[in-house]
Design a protein around this motif. Structure first.
Motif, PDB file in Angstrom:
ATOM      1  N   LYS A  81       1.542  11.216   5.461  1.00  0.00           N
ATOM      2  CA  LYS A  81       2.822  11.763   5.051  1.00  0.00           C
ATOM      3  C   LYS A  81       3.596  12.899   5.669  1.00  0.00           C
ATOM      4  CE  LYS A  81       1.798  10.171   0.199  1.00  0.00           C
ATOM      5  NZ  LYS A  81       1.863  10.597  -0.934  1.00  0.00           N
ATOM      6  N   ASN A 138      14.428  13.228   0.479  1.00  0.00           N
ATOM      7  CA  ASN A 138      13.499  11.959   0.929  1.00  0.00           C
ATOM      8  C   ASN A 138      13.278  12.168   2.360  1.00  0.00           C
ATOM      9  OD1 ASN A 138      12.170  10.818  -1.427  1.00  0.00           O
ATOM     10  ND2 ASN A 138      14.600  10.600  -2.019  1.00  0.00           N
ATOM     11  N   ASP A 148       6.427  13.171  -0.084  1.00  0.00           N
ATOM     12  CA  ASP A 148       6.543  13.182  -1.589  1.00  0.00           C
ATOM     13  C   ASP A 148       7.960  14.064  -1.544  1.00  0.00           C
ATOM     14  OD1 ASP A 148       4.068  12.232  -2.107  1.00  0.00           O
ATOM     15  OD2 ASP A 148       3.278  14.098  -1.749  1.00  0.00           O
TER      16      ASP A 148
END
Length: 195
Positions: A81, A138, A148
């Protein structure tokens, strides 16, 4: 001579990561440890998903070549991520009735690098109404990995005092025994206006 792999003969490695090969050792019955003479060839491209090969070759002082040994390296899709970092505090107080300018955030991905420009921001901040609001950040990388989300809490409150202004002078002279009629005052507030 005999070449022996260090680690597994087939390994999986995530796209975009820094691949460091575990290597191999080589021993010969006459020359002993000839690991330093191993020739390594590799076509590993950590930026591209696929299957690659690392090969190890060595010959002893007499010119005897060892059986070639190889390692298979599978570069798997990026699953890491990106990371969002808030600029400024995660919770702030903001004065009601004044313009709110958010401090923003940055985003870094292991493969795509700086993806700050791809951040999407949603906000319900109403600077005209006292309350607690959220600014939500985001972002996703090119592989579709979602960070996250980060949230900044914005507490809108009114802490500005109203202002009282006297009508007339702040000091007056009055004849003894006469009736005093006060000139009064006005009061204004940044939010409530004329109070």
């Amino acid at each position: 001579p005999v070449i022996t792999l260090l680690g597994e003969s087939e390994i999986n490695f995530e796209q975009g990561s820094n691949y460091v090969d575990p290597g191999a050792v080589a021993n010969d019955i006459v020359d002993g440890d000839i690991t330093a003479s191993i020739i390594v060839s590799s076509n590993v491209d950590t930026n591209t998903v696929g299957t690659y090969t690392v090969t190890y070759n060595v010959s002893d002082a007499a010119g005897n070549a060892a059986d070639e040994v190889s390692r298979t390296v599978n570069i798997t899709p990026d699953i890491t991520k990106p990371v969002i970092t808030l600029v400024g505090d995660s919770e702030i107080r903001h004065e009601q009735g004044t313009e709110y300018i958010d401090a923003g955030a940055t985003a870094i991905d292991n493969l795509d690098g700086d993806i700050t420009s791809s951040i999407t921001v949603s906000s319900d901040v109403d600077t005209n109404t006292v309350g607690t609001y959220s600014v939500i950040y985001n972002v996703s990388d090119a592989s579709g990995n979602q960070a996250d989300q980060k949230i900044r809490v914005v507490n809108v409150s009114d802490t500005t005092k109203p202002t009282i202004s006297l009508i007339g002078n702040d000091q007056v002279s009055l004849e003894l025994g006469s009736t005093y009629v006060d000139a009064g005052a006005t009061a204004t507030d940044n939010i409530d206006g004329d109070i």
